[in-house]
Design an enzyme around this catalytic site. Structure first.
Site, short mmCIF file in Angstrom:
data_model
loop_
_atom_site.label_atom_id
_atom_site.label_comp_id
_atom_site.label_asym_id
_atom_site.label_seq_id
_atom_site.Cartn_x
_atom_site.Cartn_y
_atom_site.Cartn_z
N LYS A 79 4.86 -4.07 1.53
CA LYS A 79 5.41 -4.12 2.89
C LYS A 79 4.30 -4.23 3.94
O LYS A 79 4.41 -5.02 4.88
CB LYS A 79 6.28 -2.87 3.14
CG LYS A 79 7.48 -2.79 2.21
CD LYS A 79 8.42 -1.67 2.59
CE LYS A 79 7.84 -0.30 2.34
NZ LYS A 79 7.59 -0.03 0.90
N THR A 80 3.26 -3.45 3.79
CA THR A 80 2.14 -3.55 4.73
C THR A 80 1.48 -4.91 4.66
O THR A 80 1.14 -5.52 5.67
CB THR A 80 1.11 -2.44 4.46
OG1 THR A 80 1.74 -1.17 4.61
CG2 THR A 80 -0.06 -2.54 5.41
N ASP A 124 5.27 1.72 10.24
CA ASP A 124 5.52 2.18 8.87
C ASP A 124 6.36 3.44 8.88
O ASP A 124 6.27 4.25 9.81
CB ASP A 124 4.19 2.43 8.16
CG ASP A 124 4.35 2.58 6.67
OD1 ASP A 124 5.34 2.05 6.12
OD2 ASP A 124 3.50 3.23 6.03
N THR A 173 10.77 3.31 3.14
CA THR A 173 11.07 3.53 1.73
C THR A 173 12.47 4.12 1.57
O THR A 173 12.94 4.26 0.45
CB THR A 173 10.05 4.50 1.12
OG1 THR A 173 10.02 5.71 1.89
CG2 THR A 173 8.66 3.88 1.11
N ARG A 232 0.44 -2.08 -6.75
CA ARG A 232 -0.60 -1.10 -6.45
C ARG A 232 -1.03 -0.36 -7.71
O ARG A 232 -2.23 -0.15 -7.95
CB ARG A 232 -0.12 -0.09 -5.41
CG ARG A 232 -1.12 1.03 -5.16
CD ARG A 232 -0.64 2.00 -4.10
NE ARG A 232 -0.65 1.36 -2.79
CZ ARG A 232 0.21 1.64 -1.81
NH1 ARG A 232 1.16 2.53 -2.02
NH2 ARG A 232 0.12 1.04 -0.66
#
Length: 359
Positions: A79-80, A124, A173, A232
């Site tokens: 997302k970032t 965020d 999230t 990640r």
């Protein structure tokens, strides 16, 4: 290569987990160098990329700012990264902040009033923003205007402040916690899915190239299969396997080297770590597969209730190894098979129900 900021719900409980989706300082430093810079470089999320590409191209052709974008999904999916790509594709600067950092309407007003025309504001964990700031954001997103309250009590006055057109990219999230009025103000909403192993292999190969790590196809496949569908985690495992290959082998990552390295770090073939296996072992060996209450299971594992519920259980449920029922947690046949255990035989009566008297 596609990562995201952490989930505040589990940051503390996931600290130090090799397969945790939260990003620590090392992750953030490495991710900055590995992030893709354009939609063309971004691996996975095909439908989201296609839709977002249309949104951005149309905005550029009109010479206008892009619609506000809401990205939802688990931590670590990108997302970032996508927010930064949106800014790059639009040729605009990006301002990054988070919901927990905005506790007062004045905090948000200060950020909004300093934005440049066309700038991208990445917010965020937007669902954790305070209610007064959230209500101010409604007007800012829709009318590019905020009312700044000066004074207190009956003498307070609202001074309208015009804002330059900007694009808000919100990330969450927990999309279900967003109030409908806020969700409705986003012109484009996308939900990011977990990655398939073949997509993670592409992520790993790209990252290995950027890190100057030599990796064989079967080595990338082995790492991808243990990465929980999350880029990640795939990149974190790659770095640990790289260290093992450098110290214990010739620096080349093969399937055998990857498997041996991840065995050292206690990440098994399905991506379960020590905590995950401890939960399953307690459920199977101490409680015969359940059902058992969450608090009892947490005590048996020696962890906090929240740690078991928020850190271990989501992946175990997604993998079909554990089920949540009204009576408690229950192990599935796949859990018994994964740990190599035989489920206890339950005597049954002629009607298929358990015979309590053993007849």
């Amino acid at each position: 290569m596609n990562w995201d900021d952490t989930s505040p719900v589990t940051d503390d409980t996931q600290a130090g987990r090799l397969v945790g989706a939260a990003a620590d300082g090392e992750d953030q430093a490495v991710e900055a160098a590995l992030r893709p810079k354009s939609l063309g470089e971004f691996v996975g999320q095909e439908r989201v990329r296609e839709q977002l590409d249309l949104v951005l191209k149309a905005a550029r052709q009109r010479g206008a700012t892009a619609d506000h974008v809401l990205l939802s999904g688990a931590p670590g999916l990108g997302k970032t990264t996508l927010s930064m790509i949106i800014a790059a594709e639009m040729g605009a600067p990006i301002r990054i902040t988070s919901g927990p950092a905005i506790q007062h309407a004045g905090d948000l007003a200060a950020i909004l009033s300093s934005l440049q025309e066309g700038e991208v504001l990445f917010l965020d964990e937007i669902h954790r923003m305070s209610r007064p700031a959230e209500e101010m954001l409604y007007m800012a997103m829709e009318d590019f205007r905020v009312d700044v309250i000066v004074g207190k009590g009956p003498g307070a006055t609202a001074i309208p402040l015009e804002l330059p057109p900007f694009t808000l990219v919100g990330a969450t999230t927990r999309a279900g916690l967003l109030p409908p009025p806020l969700r409705d103000r986003f012109g484009f909403t996308a939900h990011m899915e977990f990655y398939e192993p073949v997509e993670l292999e592409r992520v790993i190969h790209r990252s290995a190239s950027l890190l100057n790590v030599e990796i064989e196809a079967d080595g990338a496949s082995e790492i991808a299969g243990r990465s929980r569908g999350t880029p990640r985690i795939a990149n974190r495992l790659l770095r640990r396997v790289r260290d093992y290959a450098q110290v214990k082998a010739d620096g080349v990552i093969s399937r055998d080297i990857a498997a041996a390295a991840l065995a050292v770090y206690e990440v098994d073939a399905r991506g379960l770590d020590r905590l995950d296996r401890a939960v399953l072992q307690a459920l199977l060996k101490l409680f015969a597969g359940g059902p058992v209450g969450l608090s009892t299971l947490a005590v048996a594992v020696g962890e906090e209730r929240e740690t078991v519920e928020e850190v271990a259980e989501p992946f175990l449920v997604r993998e079909g190894l554990l089920a949540r029922t009204p009576r408690g947690r229950v192990a599935t046949p796949a859990a018994w098979a994964h740990l190599g255990l035989t489920p206890p035989r339950q005597a049954t009566g002629g009607n298929g129900q358990q015979d309590l008297f053993g007849a």
